[in-house]
Design an enzyme around this catalytic site. Structure first.
Site, PDB file in Angstrom:
ATOM      1  N   HIS B 235       0.805  -1.217   0.000  1.00  0.00           N
ATOM      2  CA  HIS B 235       0.000   0.000   0.000  1.00  0.00           C
ATOM      3  C   HIS B 235       0.846   1.279   0.000  1.00  0.00           C
ATOM      4  O   HIS B 235       0.615   2.158  -0.815  1.00  0.00           O
ATOM      5  CB  HIS B 235      -1.060   0.027   1.092  1.00  0.00           C
ATOM      6  CG  HIS B 235      -2.053   1.106   0.801  1.00  0.00           C
ATOM      7  ND1 HIS B 235      -2.995   0.994  -0.201  1.00  0.00           N
ATOM      8  CD2 HIS B 235      -2.183   2.348   1.279  1.00  0.00           C
ATOM      9  CE1 HIS B 235      -3.660   2.119  -0.302  1.00  0.00           C
ATOM     10  NE2 HIS B 235      -3.201   2.951   0.579  1.00  0.00           N
ATOM     11  N   TYR B 239       1.524   5.107  -2.513  1.00  0.00           N
ATOM     12  CA  TYR B 239       1.781   6.498  -2.105  1.00  0.00           C
ATOM     13  C   TYR B 239       3.164   6.962  -2.534  1.00  0.00           C
ATOM     14  O   TYR B 239       3.383   8.151  -2.768  1.00  0.00           O
ATOM     15  CB  TYR B 239       1.536   6.675  -0.600  1.00  0.00           C
ATOM     16  CG  TYR B 239       0.048   6.736  -0.351  1.00  0.00           C
ATOM     17  CD1 TYR B 239      -0.650   7.895  -0.649  1.00  0.00           C
ATOM     18  CD2 TYR B 239      -0.657   5.622   0.065  1.00  0.00           C
ATOM     19  CE1 TYR B 239      -2.021   7.943  -0.518  1.00  0.00           C
ATOM     20  CE2 TYR B 239      -2.032   5.658   0.206  1.00  0.00           C
ATOM     21  CZ  TYR B 239      -2.710   6.825  -0.091  1.00  0.00           C
ATOM     22  OH  TYR B 239      -4.061   6.867   0.024  1.00  0.00           O
ATOM     23  N   PHE B 387      -7.079   1.381 -10.195  1.00  0.00           N
ATOM     24  CA  PHE B 387      -5.683   1.869 -10.189  1.00  0.00           C
ATOM     25  C   PHE B 387      -5.212   2.313 -11.574  1.00  0.00           C
ATOM     26  O   PHE B 387      -4.173   2.947 -11.682  1.00  0.00           O
ATOM     27  CB  PHE B 387      -4.720   0.896  -9.492  1.00  0.00           C
ATOM     28  CG  PHE B 387      -4.526  -0.440 -10.131  1.00  0.00           C
ATOM     29  CD1 PHE B 387      -3.817  -0.568 -11.303  1.00  0.00           C
ATOM     30  CD2 PHE B 387      -5.010  -1.586  -9.515  1.00  0.00           C
ATOM     31  CE1 PHE B 387      -3.620  -1.813 -11.875  1.00  0.00           C
ATOM     32  CE2 PHE B 387      -4.814  -2.836 -10.084  1.00  0.00           C
ATOM     33  CZ  PHE B 387      -4.116  -2.942 -11.269  1.00  0.00           C
ATOM     34  N   HIS B 388      -6.020   2.036 -12.608  1.00  0.00           N
ATOM     35  CA  HIS B 388      -5.672   2.666 -13.877  1.00  0.00           C
ATOM     36  C   HIS B 388      -6.110   4.131 -13.900  1.00  0.00           C
ATOM     37  O   HIS B 388      -5.618   4.916 -14.715  1.00  0.00           O
ATOM     38  CB  HIS B 388      -6.248   1.878 -15.064  1.00  0.00           C
ATOM     39  CG  HIS B 388      -5.361   0.726 -15.454  1.00  0.00           C
ATOM     40  ND1 HIS B 388      -5.374  -0.472 -14.795  1.00  0.00           N
ATOM     41  CD2 HIS B 388      -4.389   0.612 -16.406  1.00  0.00           C
ATOM     42  CE1 HIS B 388      -4.470  -1.294 -15.329  1.00  0.00           C
ATOM     43  NE2 HIS B 388      -3.857  -0.655 -16.298  1.00  0.00           N
ATOM     44  N   ARG B 451     -10.326  -9.880 -12.022  1.00  0.00           N
ATOM     45  CA  ARG B 451      -9.083  -9.311 -12.547  1.00  0.00           C
ATOM     46  C   ARG B 451      -8.093 -10.458 -12.740  1.00  0.00           C
ATOM     47  O   ARG B 451      -8.384 -11.596 -12.392  1.00  0.00           O
ATOM     48  CB  ARG B 451      -8.530  -8.273 -11.566  1.00  0.00           C
ATOM     49  CG  ARG B 451      -8.035  -8.881 -10.263  1.00  0.00           C
ATOM     50  CD  ARG B 451      -7.656  -7.849  -9.221  1.00  0.00           C
ATOM     51  NE  ARG B 451      -6.396  -7.197  -9.509  1.00  0.00           N
ATOM     52  CZ  ARG B 451      -5.646  -6.593  -8.567  1.00  0.00           C
ATOM     53  NH1 ARG B 451      -6.032  -6.567  -7.316  1.00  0.00           N
ATOM     54  NH2 ARG B 451      -4.508  -6.011  -8.885  1.00  0.00           N
ATOM     55  N   ARG B 452      -6.944 -10.159 -13.317  1.00  0.00           N
ATOM     56  CA  ARG B 452      -5.851 -11.132 -13.455  1.00  0.00           C
ATOM     57  C   ARG B 452      -6.300 -12.425 -14.098  1.00  0.00           C
ATOM     58  O   ARG B 452      -5.885 -13.499 -13.698  1.00  0.00           O
ATOM     59  CB  ARG B 452      -5.275 -11.491 -12.080  1.00  0.00           C
ATOM     60  CG  ARG B 452      -4.581 -10.362 -11.398  1.00  0.00           C
ATOM     61  CD  ARG B 452      -4.199 -10.785  -9.998  1.00  0.00           C
ATOM     62  NE  ARG B 452      -3.432  -9.745  -9.346  1.00  0.00           N
ATOM     63  CZ  ARG B 452      -3.380  -9.592  -8.044  1.00  0.00           C
ATOM     64  NH1 ARG B 452      -4.029 -10.388  -7.245  1.00  0.00           N
ATOM     65  NH2 ARG B 452      -2.653  -8.631  -7.530  1.00  0.00           N
TER      66      ARG B 452
END
Lengths: 155, 565
Positions: B235, B239, B387-388, B451-452
């Site tokens: 995580h 950042y 996250f895209h 996903r994945r």
């Protein structure tokens, strides 16, 4: 600090606190927390350890069932039993993995959990709407990961 | 005469406290940029192949495995592109604000080459099909040992780079007793401290668990411990990507729009809060896992929400800068000041679109971390869509926005009006492509699409057949994005080697003349680090001891599921 900045930060903080109070209330008062069963198992002796020595569907009460299921590359093993339940059934899935980390998701419901070697995970769901639901592995488990799926039918 | 005029112009435009970047330094900083942009091209191509495969209309040639391509995509964009760009940017702003000595530069080169050796080792292992474990490399899938050793070298190299940054600031502070550190140098230090503390987790997992186990020295691995150490790092990693974008927003964008820094103290405060709350939050990636105490999951969810506050502070501060600057220029009305913003300057436009993308991106993040709502979206392609928006739009468009001036500044060239225009087209292409791709991913994820996962009809069930249309949309969006990548790489090549020679400004914003002085306690690094460690110990000690004490027998390695024999 600027007055507008104070207002902005106060509102932001209140919003976050509101979210947290709601999430906490649901998790602890309504017992809707994410699945966190803490039982362990030897991942190399899954086939010999109860209840996984006899995977399958068991009726545990009126309209209540338990599904003992093993995740293994690249399938869900419920002892060959069909997952068919009458509408309104409450089903508890008791699961572990024989090999790598798998996912267990029933599309169209809130059932979504990790199935990990060494741990027994339990999820309970009441199925009210009839239909065929897709069960799929949603954690990468190898080259045939996209083939790891099953279905559950509610009549 | 012309040269002298140019020199004078430079001295005027480059304010006090900003140092010239010498040629050997520029070479160092550009080396990081070369790796970053090569990675962008390769990683982008992998992304294109993925959306094609998932459309169901295309199969990979020569028996290449989908998950091998996915591993390359994740590792090269999530770890290589980002880390190299960020370290190159960190060094550039440190060189500009506090300077770099010859010795520091040599150590920095050592960091660069350590990272390159590690990157090549990892890349070769993946390309040989010996490490199709994705960038999360979850045990007990086992990759070739060279994969883990390569990753460890990349991390160690990045630490050395961070140590050099700390030394740069320390040397500057010795020469400037009593002065506050330059804002950008302060921010780089926060980001590198956070990176060091966070990546200790993954380093311990790789060195103590994965390498001995992959070599066969240890028979089994503790799966939950390895995942917990990974997400202790995973995580704060996001950042580490985001904070350099925030540095540009706080300290560079105001200069580009002709304004001043809104508040030096607020900027520092938000970075300190990011240091505190980025790390003790990893459990929100493990909410649906067995074996972790539910109370501690919730405590880390609370800490996760704290990190929203500095982002909202940032949003306030940015729009305050925009409004104040606009009003000063004479624009009136409730929103009239928006007109003054330099919409036709790509150095502003690209990061600005990035800021806008962070509104849905951040809201999606709150949903992901919201305990039970997580059950609906966990491991679905909603997360990929999320996250895209955050890293692949907010962060990437800001990094592109930085590149438009940083690359020509370092290579002694200029951003021509033509390249500026091409950059604007690039930003628009990116926005369109990402809206389609990320939008389709979000919707498909809510419907349950994972996903994945390679293309699958899941035995022809009705639910899975509804997903195919969204996967087609992702292929369309992904193709548009790949066009955006080609444009960006073209612009980079132009700025690095072919644009006209000249001087491109390194924009660093200043404070208002009557700004309130920044309190000196911001320089109290020992206090900030002590609070950070205290929060980590609070969030992790009890649940981690619980995980260790209640550990099951370990897991033996599995090679064949990823095609290793």
């Amino acid at each position: 600090m600027h007055r507008h900045e104070k207002i902005w930060l106060t509102l932001s903080s209140l919003m976050i606190i509101g979210f947290l109070v709601l999430a906490g209330y649901q998790a602890f008062a309504l017992e809707l927390g994410p699945p966190s069963h803490k039982e362990t198992i030897d991942p190399q002796k899954v086939d010999e350890t109860a209840p996984f020595n006899e995977p399958g569907v068991y009726q545990t009460g009126e309209n209540e069932y338990e599904v003992v299921m093993i995740g293994q590359v690249f399938s869900f093993n419920a002892g060959g039993d069909e997952l068919v339940f009458p509408a309104g059934s409450t089903v508890t899935f008791t699961m572990t993995s024989k090999d790598v980390v798998h996912g267990f998701q029933i599309a169209g419901t809130n059932v979504n959990t990790m199935v990990m070697p060494g741990y027994v995970q339990k999820v309970t769901q009441t199925f009210d709407s009839p239909g065929e639901y897709l069960i799929l592995c949603n954690e990468y488990c190898g080259s045939g990961h996209q083939l790891m799926a099953s279905t559950i039918t509610i009549e | 005469m012309a040269i002298k005029n140019l020199r004078e112009k430079i001295n005027v435009s480059e304010a006090v406290g900003s140092l010239p970047i010498q040629k050997p330094e520029a070479k160092l900083y550009m080396s990081f940029m070369y790796v970053a942009f090569i990675s962008l091209l390769i990683g982008g191509l992998m992304g294109l192949l993925q959306v094609f495969v998932r459309s169901g209309k295309f199969t990979l040639p020569w028996g290449i495995d989908y998950y091998q391509v996915l591993t390359v995509h994740g590792v090269i964009l999530g770890l290589v592109l980002t880390t190299y760009f960020i370290i190159g940017f960190h060094f550039s702003v440190m060189g500009k604000t506090v300077g770099i000595s010859e010795k520091q530069r040599k150590v920095a080169w050592f960091a660069f080459w350590t990272m390159v050796v590690g990157t090549v080792m990892t890349a070769v292992t993946i390309l040989l099909g010996e490490a199709s474990v994705l960038y999360t490399f979850y045990a007990p899938l086992r990759a070739h040992p060279a994969f883990y050793i390569g990753l460890a070298l990349v991390i160690i190299g990045s630490w050395v780079a961070g140590f050099v940054n700390w030394h740069q600031l320390a040397v500057w502070k010795k020469k400037h007793p009593g002065e506050k550190s330059p804002l950008l140098a302060f921010m780089v230090t926060i980001n590198t401290v956070m990176w060091f503390i966070a990546s200790l987790g993954v380093a311990i997992a790789v060195l103590i668990q994965f390498i001995p186990w992959s070599l066969g020295w240890a028979e089994t691995i503790n799966v939950l411990v390895s995942r917990t150490l990974f997400w202790y790092f995973g995580h704060p990693l996001v950042y580490f990507w985001l904070l350099p974008a925030y540095m540009a927003w706080y300290a560079i964008i105001p200069k580009i729009i002709g304004g001043k820094i809104f508040s030096d103290s607020l900027a520092r405060m938000s970075f300190v809060l990011f240091l505190f709350f980025s790390i003790p939050v990893g459990f929100h990636h493990q909410l649906t896992e067995p074996g972790i105490d539910p109370t501690w999951k919730f405590i880390q969810v609370v800490l996760t929400m704290m990190v929203v506050i500095p982002s909202l502070m940032t949003a306030f501060s940015l729009f305050a800068t925009f409004e104040i600057t606009g009003r000063r220029k004479g624009f009136k009305g409730l929103f009239g000041w928006l007109k003054h913003l330099p919409w036709k300057d790509v150095r502003f436009l690209a990061p600005f679109i990035g800021m806008l993308a962070f509104i849905p991106g951040g809201a999606g993040g709150i949903i992901n971390a919201s305990h039970q709502m997580n059950s609906l979206v966990h491991n679905t392609i909603w997360v990929t869509g999320h996250f895209h928006l955050t890293v692949a739009t907010t962060v990437m468009l800001t990094f592109f926005g930085i590149s438009y001036w940083l690359v020509p500044h370092l290579t002694g060239r200029t951003l021509t009006p033509k390249l500026n225009k091409l950059g604007i087209i690039q930003s628009i292409v990116w926005t369109i492509g990402m809206s389609i791709m990320s939008g389709a991913m979000h919707i498909q994820g809510l419907l349950g699409g994972p996903r994945r996962s390679s293309f699958s009809e899941y035995g022809g069930t009705e639910q899975a057949s509804e997903w195919i249309g969204y996967q087609m949309a992702q292929a369309v969006g992904g193709t548009i994005l790949f066009i955006g990548i080609i444009l960006m790489v073209y612009i980079f090549v132009k700025l690095a080697w072919f644009a006209p020679k000249g001087h491109e400004e390194f924009p660093i914003a200043e404070e208002e003349d009557d700004a309130e002085p920044t309190p000196s306690y911001f320089e109290n690094w020992k206090l900030w680090i002590a609070i950070t460690i205290a929060l980590i110990l609070f969030a992790y000690t009890i649940p981690f001891i619980d995980i260790i004490q209640n550990s099951p027998a370990g897991s033996v390695p599995f090679d064949w599921p990823i095609g290793r024999y």
